[in-house]
Design an enzyme around this catalytic site. Structure first.
Site, PDB file in Angstrom:
ATOM      1  N   THR C  17       0.947  -1.243   0.131  1.00  0.00           N
ATOM      2  CA  THR C  17      -0.100  -0.078   0.072  1.00  0.00           C
ATOM      3  C   THR C  17       0.989   1.296   0.024  1.00  0.00           C
ATOM      4  O   THR C  17       0.579   2.380  -0.583  1.00  0.00           O
ATOM      5  CB  THR C  17      -0.964   0.108   1.310  1.00  0.00           C
ATOM      6  N   CYS C 149      -9.907  -2.946   4.055  1.00  0.00           N
ATOM      7  CA  CYS C 149     -10.336  -3.223   2.996  1.00  0.00           C
ATOM      8  C   CYS C 149     -11.764  -4.054   2.820  1.00  0.00           C
ATOM      9  O   CYS C 149     -12.711  -3.610   2.118  1.00  0.00           O
ATOM     10  CB  CYS C 149      -9.350  -4.079   2.198  1.00  0.00           C
TER      11      CYS C 149
END
Lengths: 348, 348, 348, 348
Positions: C17, C149
């Site tokens: 990320t 997520c």
């Protein structure tokens, strides 16, 4: 054909090829597993490492607690077996080693491609197991060095060209090999993690792959060798671009490949027939001890393209080791190696 | 730099490269999509075929209802554009063709590798779009033939060796290419079905791949060319095994590749640095117009191993077509092609 | 709309990320990257970790050498940001945290699902970034906690049912989530190695997944939540099996989903149209900040099946963080997040 | 135990399950293959369709040229066997049908889920082969209807909960199934092409999957059933979210699953042990006739999560058919079905 039963120990049972050895030995009519060793997972079940072997009622032993058996199969990283070889012989009559430790003929060769060899006196005694090449030398062998995966696929693809005198040794040969992720072993690591390893065409050994030493030793040639990692799990596929010094016809090639392999129980010739699988394909042999070979002739470039496909963990490792042991002990060559493979399957 | 806006039509919009053209044109500052044609899906939305373009407010038109635009991009199978080329020019000033129809210089060449050519008078006028080679010829071109995917990856990998006179044309060169499933197009069929196509190393063009014609035309050499299908979706990765006739050092190679590409906006040199991605890798360029090139030197075999990786649908097709159009129309070369790619990603 | 430029630092730049943040910030018109930190790879180039960012002229800094910037984006494992939060504020006005550290409202909640919280005084100040839910609270926020997520995919799929009063909170809801391997991070490990991780349907969080806490906090319900790892790299796909206490028609569902999302720039409704992609699909949004939602109605079981698909690293992490920052700073919501995705593509 | 040998014909030999039948029969000690039929590939070798069976010396026959045998195995699409059933009985004593044609008890049920039934008089005579449920009824059966893949995985996962009276039939049960691409058959088509089918989480039967009929018939319940296609080739993995009406302990669950399956030769209980494979996993049983089941207990939601994994082509089709035939003919239950599976493997 012997119908004796041999006791066997697998050294390094948690690795991928160790697991394959256990699977094959468990289904083999002439072997009985006595032990599987693992230092890190001693006392854990075999099924803990290998989910397909959950039914096997066996726990890993410490390698320090070896029992005496007929045959030791060693599936440890390179360098371990040469350190343990005397211990192995204290506990077994026959040692089948899957590492590179005893594949080369001389300590000099070993040092050139690996490191210094700590048990060079065994190099003379060992017999390389690629039974299509060395069948005659295997009976009675006490130290068997099972051939390397990428060397095996390459040698199998090229051997008929030498057998038939299409090649004599001075020709240019480029071997472009594609391999699956199981060649990286069970350890993990960033490069082999799923997000990084999926979908790649990674030149992981662009030059100087160690298996060149085995190829050179057995075929007497130096090949231009490059290995790519691609997205499959099992498989070593060798594409050999060969430039013979003389005119060659397709008939010559058929004759050469049939001549070398028509009596071989594990070799299959696949050269441009119909259907989806027209050439050797790793996924068509996944899980089996079968080697597929095939070819095309490129008249415009005076080039033979020879293809060879094996399951690196079977014909390229554990299967070949069992095959070698079968021959060495006088057993049926195909004993324990009858699995035909699956279709469709995902390599596998 | 021109900031004009051009209207554009995509012929064959349901195919994979047609979809990429639409994606790129929709995000391009100098183009405005007028039409996308499809006979089988006329009146259906573009998003019906390309889920990433669901936001695009556009329906396919019948190819019989062409409107006049500035530029036609044709993404049809080989043989279609040559039949339609006069119609295209009735509706556009510039035609960018992604098929092989106008890539070769002469009807004879075309007939040798494909079939008879029905519009040979256009072969002279067309400019091959592989801008790293043909940038000077593109400005003002009215017929642009976007380079083939596997020809592009191969040419990009080898070109610096010719630029730097390391190769002169008589050398032996083996090119072993690995490609993704998108090269098979959107049609389906048993061989490209998921169960059969997954996990393969399939020699789908062991010899006589048509892109050899483009390589020969632009590099002036005949290469030994073999293409394998592997398990990825996008990507053409060319491994070129090159045997130069003279001694070469790694420094010579660095100099050659830097010399050819250091000012190129889409070329990246990746040769053995650290990290997981040490050589050109299709998944590192997936979705982008970038070409990665790199090399190793194998002193023992006097061999250069040159690697090249592109996204076959971008740098090998739709991206290259836009790149070519950008140059031809005097636009910023990188307009609409800025996407940097993703990590991690599955090829992609 | 502000057109100001903000300097930004990415903490934890080597992770997946972190890499996505760098990619997005590099292409963002309102941000300028000042630093990317990494303790283990300080002084190495960003391209060493992220091959798609090889063109970025940036090396990782030690996290001990922070410079002052406008915005810090922290992409570190859970527990790190809460330890560093005071340091972050010494060097930035705005902190966008991608970990779970500041997502929950109270220290008690955090302790229930994670561990003790070392900076509970910040929990009050943080604004959860799932802009479709919290857009009104984001402007001016100084501490932004980007949503998790799997919580994001689930919340996006269920939210319209609450907005439209089809659900009120007491209903039974089963959420069966399928995720890609990038959720495991860049570290590697045996379970995420390619041979073990390929082709799986692994119940990696059969019960008690921590993202339940976020879902409960925002929807006010407790869901039966199970997460499976499947063979893709990017993606979180939530299938929500919902049993409303009242009769519902398909028209009601269309109205509900359209009502919640028709003005949302990143939401796409995909519910049973034609073509291959008839429901939300992770690979249709891979690389993008788009969330796809859709549904079916199962009259025989009085069940709504709600589907939701995002790219876990984008809409489920880095993209959502940028989206949140865009809203917080008064920028164009979609700035830097325009990428439409690719087709075809392998998840991706 | 009978050691008789039976002659057998496979109808529909080019399909995926036809190929598996041929593989299993070729290795079965009590069967001898007489014919394999295919209309489209009559006279082609079996190896042309199934590369793993290249050694099999057999060519497809036209279905119009049936010879008389002991057992016919029919692996044709739904609707074919009911049309041919009288012809089958003219040529065989026992028919094992792998389609849905004879699975349901009544023509009304069949018509509800499929179409009108053309041979309803046979529905009474057929015995459903899911031997863990119907072992007692199989001996001597002349018409065996092999259970459907997704019904089998679901029934196997839920059955112990009924056996142990943890469920009684009125409870809410959500079954979320993930399947591989081989379920789509050998035909191809755009949706199952590699570029579109790779990396997906596609809700291909969000509601109203036909296997619900079998589940309802055998368990007496209506389940909320949703099937997703994921990226594997073989496998049906059922996750059953179960809400029992009474308190249940983990010990109760262990007792229930052990009670139902401890004597079953093909069932394996995998519930949260160590290692990478802690729950049922399709790839751990790929190529085998083994069913893995396991569970977790979610106290916070009073939910049992039951997992079940099979190879859809084996335990879910061809393997189950052979298993049923073994029982029906009084053979060793495991004859021809001993393959243990591989590790590592890619599903597979």
């Amino acid at each position: 054909m012997s119908s004796e039963t041999y006791t066997a120990t697998v050294i390094g049972g948690t690795g991928f090829t160790g697991g394959e050895l256990l699977r094959l030995l468990a289904g083999h009519p002439n072997f009985e597993i006595t032990q599987a060793t693992s230092r890190s997972k001693a006392n854990k079940t075999v099924g803990h490492s290998h989910p397909n072997l959950r039914e096997l009622d066996l726990r890993f032993s410490s390698p320090d607690d070896l029992e005496s058996v007929d045959v030791i199969f060693a599936a440890t990283p390179h360098g371990v077996s040469m350190e343990q070889i005397d211990t192995f012989y204290e506990h077994a009559d026959t040692v089948v080693d899957l590492s590179a430790d005893f594949r080369l003929n001389t300590a000099e060769q070993y040092e050139e491609w690996y490191d210094g060899h700590s048990a060079p006196e065994y190099l003379d005694k060992s017999v390389y197991a690629l039974p299509e090449l060395t069948r005659e030398e295997l009976p009675g062998a006490e130290l068997i060095a099972s051939g390397g995966c990428n060397a095996t696929s390459t040698i199998l693809g090229l051997k008929p060209l030498f057998d038939a005198d299409i090649l004599s040794g001075g020709e240019d040969i480029v071997v472009d090999v594609k391999v699956g992720s199981s060649e990286g072993g069970a350890g993990g690591g960033a490069a082999s993690s799923h997000p990084e390893r999926s979908g790649i065409v990674r030149p992981y050994a662009p030059i100087s792959h160690r298996h060149e030493a085995e190829i050179e030793q057995f075929l007497g040639i130096s090949v231009s060798f490059t290995v790519h990692a691609v997205d499959m799990i099992r498989g070593s596929s060798a594409t050999c671009h060969v430039f013979p010094g003389q005119p060659v016809s397709k008939g010559d090639l058929w004759k050469a490949y049939r001549g070398s392999y028509e009596d071989e129980p594990f070799m299959r010739l696949v050269a441009g027939g119909g259907g989806v699988y027209r050439y050797p394909e790793p996924k068509a042999v996944a899980g089996t001890n079968i080697g597929e070979v095939g070819f095309e002739l490129d008249p415009s470039n005076k080039r033979i393209v020879a293809f060879s496909a094996i399951d690196n963990m079977m014909k390229g490792s554990a299967g070949q080791a069992i095959h070698g042991a079968n021959v060495a002990l006088g057993l049926d060559e195909t004993a324990g190696l009858e699995f035909a493979g699956l279709h469709p399957v995902g390599a596998p």
